[in-house]
Design a protein around this motif. Structure first.
Motif, PDB file in Angstrom:
ATOM      1  N   VAL A   1     -55.192 -30.293 -13.743  1.00  0.00           N
ATOM      2  CA  VAL A   1     -55.551 -30.382 -15.154  1.00  0.00           C
ATOM      3  C   VAL A   1     -54.347 -30.028 -16.013  1.00  0.00           C
ATOM      4  O   VAL A   1     -53.445 -29.292 -15.585  1.00  0.00           O
ATOM      5  N   LEU A   2     -54.327 -30.562 -17.223  1.00  0.00           N
ATOM      6  CA  LEU A   2     -53.247 -30.323 -18.179  1.00  0.00           C
ATOM      7  C   LEU A   2     -53.816 -29.801 -19.488  1.00  0.00           C
ATOM      8  O   LEU A   2     -54.972 -30.063 -19.820  1.00  0.00           O
ATOM      9  N   ALA A   3     -52.981 -29.105 -20.240  1.00  0.00           N
ATOM     10  CA  ALA A   3     -53.398 -28.672 -21.575  1.00  0.00           C
ATOM     11  C   ALA A   3     -53.610 -29.890 -22.461  1.00  0.00           C
ATOM     12  O   ALA A   3     -54.631 -30.013 -23.150  1.00  0.00           O
ATOM     13  N   THR A   4     -52.649 -30.811 -22.442  1.00  0.00           N
ATOM     14  CA  THR A   4     -52.765 -32.095 -23.135  1.00  0.00           C
ATOM     15  C   THR A   4     -52.099 -33.152 -22.269  1.00  0.00           C
ATOM     16  O   THR A   4     -51.169 -32.851 -21.513  1.00  0.00           O
ATOM     17  N   ARG A   5     -52.510 -34.400 -22.419  1.00  0.00           N
ATOM     18  CA  ARG A   5     -51.990 -35.441 -21.543  1.00  0.00           C
ATOM     19  C   ARG A   5     -50.776 -36.122 -22.175  1.00  0.00           C
ATOM     20  O   ARG A   5     -50.778 -37.305 -22.477  1.00  0.00           O
ATOM     21  N   SER A   6     -49.696 -35.367 -22.344  1.00  0.00           N
ATOM     22  CA  SER A   6     -48.440 -35.941 -22.809  1.00  0.00           C
ATOM     23  C   SER A   6     -47.641 -36.437 -21.615  1.00  0.00           C
ATOM     24  O   SER A   6     -47.949 -36.131 -20.455  1.00  0.00           O
ATOM     25  N   LYS A   7     -46.587 -37.201 -21.874  1.00  0.00           N
ATOM     26  CA  LYS A   7     -45.763 -37.716 -20.778  1.00  0.00           C
ATOM     27  C   LYS A   7     -45.113 -36.585 -19.997  1.00  0.00           C
ATOM     28  O   LYS A   7     -45.138 -36.587 -18.750  1.00  0.00           O
TER      29      LYS A   7
END
Length: 397
Positions: free
Chosen positions: A304-310
């Motif tokens: 999982v990511l905090a936000t799905r940025s590159k």
């Protein structure tokens, strides 16, 4: 309830039937086709040489040329074995670019899997750099999600340090076959796996071991696979990376192959002898998901990511590669099962009801945005390698 053990042993009658059919297939022109399709040359030839030539020895580690590091980077895990990377090598740095021609179309409309794959290559490259006497300093370029240049790895001289994970690079393969349902991954190893997340990274690992959660995830994965198979565009874009003929395997040196499916030798022999259509290939994938992949999973893991940025997707790739190398060192087999995320992306692309998106958000709760799912367990046999383009073929001048 304990999952049903997949049938893997043939009765005497079934064995005789299979053997008789095999003799018929191999008689006459069938023998020529068997040779032509690589029945007797599994994992051999130009497409597999990158795995064989990187035996770790003192002569290899004494080679200080930065080009040497690319040889290890190309052995990274990657989506559909598309190998979406290009490298430009300088005396003191390596630049990594996305090969946008390797995008999987409707299976990856927002380049999630492509950027995760590139992150895997970065992790391998950094491990190789340290083993060869360089200290890597990674700069991730957080521009547009489909921007071609994704990272710069500066290399400064350092004392050689070979991580145990480095020695797993040439041994790591995805295992898509049945796992031993009677041998779960221990709590101690799961706890050790959970520590592999880099505290400085935005990518985090969640483990799913509860039986109810495993059943929920298994059902969701099957539903997503069914949705992909019945989506004409996704089914086509997935199948076009399947390399059936021996000629295609060694010409393209990428894509998925029958040898890498984790099937028995007999199944692979028959598969190579027959023509496989998109419809039959996708039907077999769905059947394997239902009857092999889900029932034999010891546990699941999510990234999982905090936000799905590159940049964060690249970090997710680095974490996945680290997990896979560590698991290889412990004899644990891993297998990405990203159908749910592929349907989530498709829902967003087509503005569909977010069935899979809502389900994933419910599963991860407030831990972040789900971008990657895999199963784990102890395999019954050895995974076979996938084709690879050589280091020379992916370097920019």
């Amino acid at each position: 309830m304990k999952p049903t053990e997949p049938q893997t042993k043939l009765s005497r009658r079934s064995f005789l039937k299979v053997s008789g059919a095999a003799l018929l297939l191999l008689s006459g022109g069938g023998l020529y086709r068997a040779v032509d399709q690589g029945v007797f040359s599994t994992s051999k030839g130009p497409a597999y040489e990158p795995w064989a030539i990187h035996a770790v020895n003192q002569a290899d580690l004494s080679d200080k040329a930065p080009e040497r590091l690319v040889h290890y980077a190309i052995l990274a895990s990657n989506a559909h074995n598309t190998q979406p990377w290009l490298f430009r090598v300088h005396a003191d740095r390596i630049e990594l670019y996305a090969d946008l021609s390797k995008n999987i179309g409707t299976m990856d409309p927002y380049f999630r899997e492509m950027n995760i794959s590139l992150g895997c290559a970065i992790e391998n490259l950094c491990l190789a750099a340290q083993a060869h006497g360089f200290e890597p300093n990674v700069k991730l370029l957080d521009g547009d999600i489909d921007q071609a240049k994704v990272a710069t790895i500066d290399l400064s001289p350092s004392s050689p340090h070979s991580s145990p994970l480095f020695h797993m690079i040439t041994k790591r393969h995805t295992h898509r076959g049945a796992y031993d349902s009677n041998k779960p991954v221990s709590v101690a190893l799961l706890n050790e796996m959970s520590t592999l997340s880099d505290h400085a990274s935005s990518a985090k690992l969640l483990l799913h071991t509860d039986q109810q959660m495993k059943e929920q995830l298994g059902s969701l994965i099957v539903q997503a696979t069914e949705a992909i198979v019945h989506d004409a565009d996704q089914a086509r874009d997935s199948h076009r990376w399947y390399r059936h003929s021996q000629d295609d395997i060694h010409r393209f040196k990428d894509g998925t192959t029958l040898d890498a499916t984790g099937n028995s030798t007999l199944v692979r022999v028959f598969g190579k002898m027959l023509s496989i259509s998109e419809k039959s290939s996708n039907a077999y994938w769905l059947k394997s998901t239902k009857e092999v992949h889900i029932p034999t999973a010891s546990a699941y893991g999510s990234i999982v990511l905090a936000t799905r940025s590159k940049a964060q997707l690249l970090e997710a790739g680095r974490l996945w590669q680290r997990i896979h190398l560590w698991a290889t060192s412990k004899g644990i087999a891993l297998h990405p099962l990203n159908q749910v995320n592929e349907r989530l992306d498709r829902e967003q692309q087509m503005n569909l009801t977010p069935h899979f998106g809502d389900a994933l958000r419910s599963i991860v709760g407030g831990h972040g945005e789900h971008v990657f799912l895999f199963r784990m367990g102890y395999a019954r046999d050895q995974a076979l390698p996938s084709p690879r383009r050589s280091a020379d073929e992916v370097q920019l001048q």
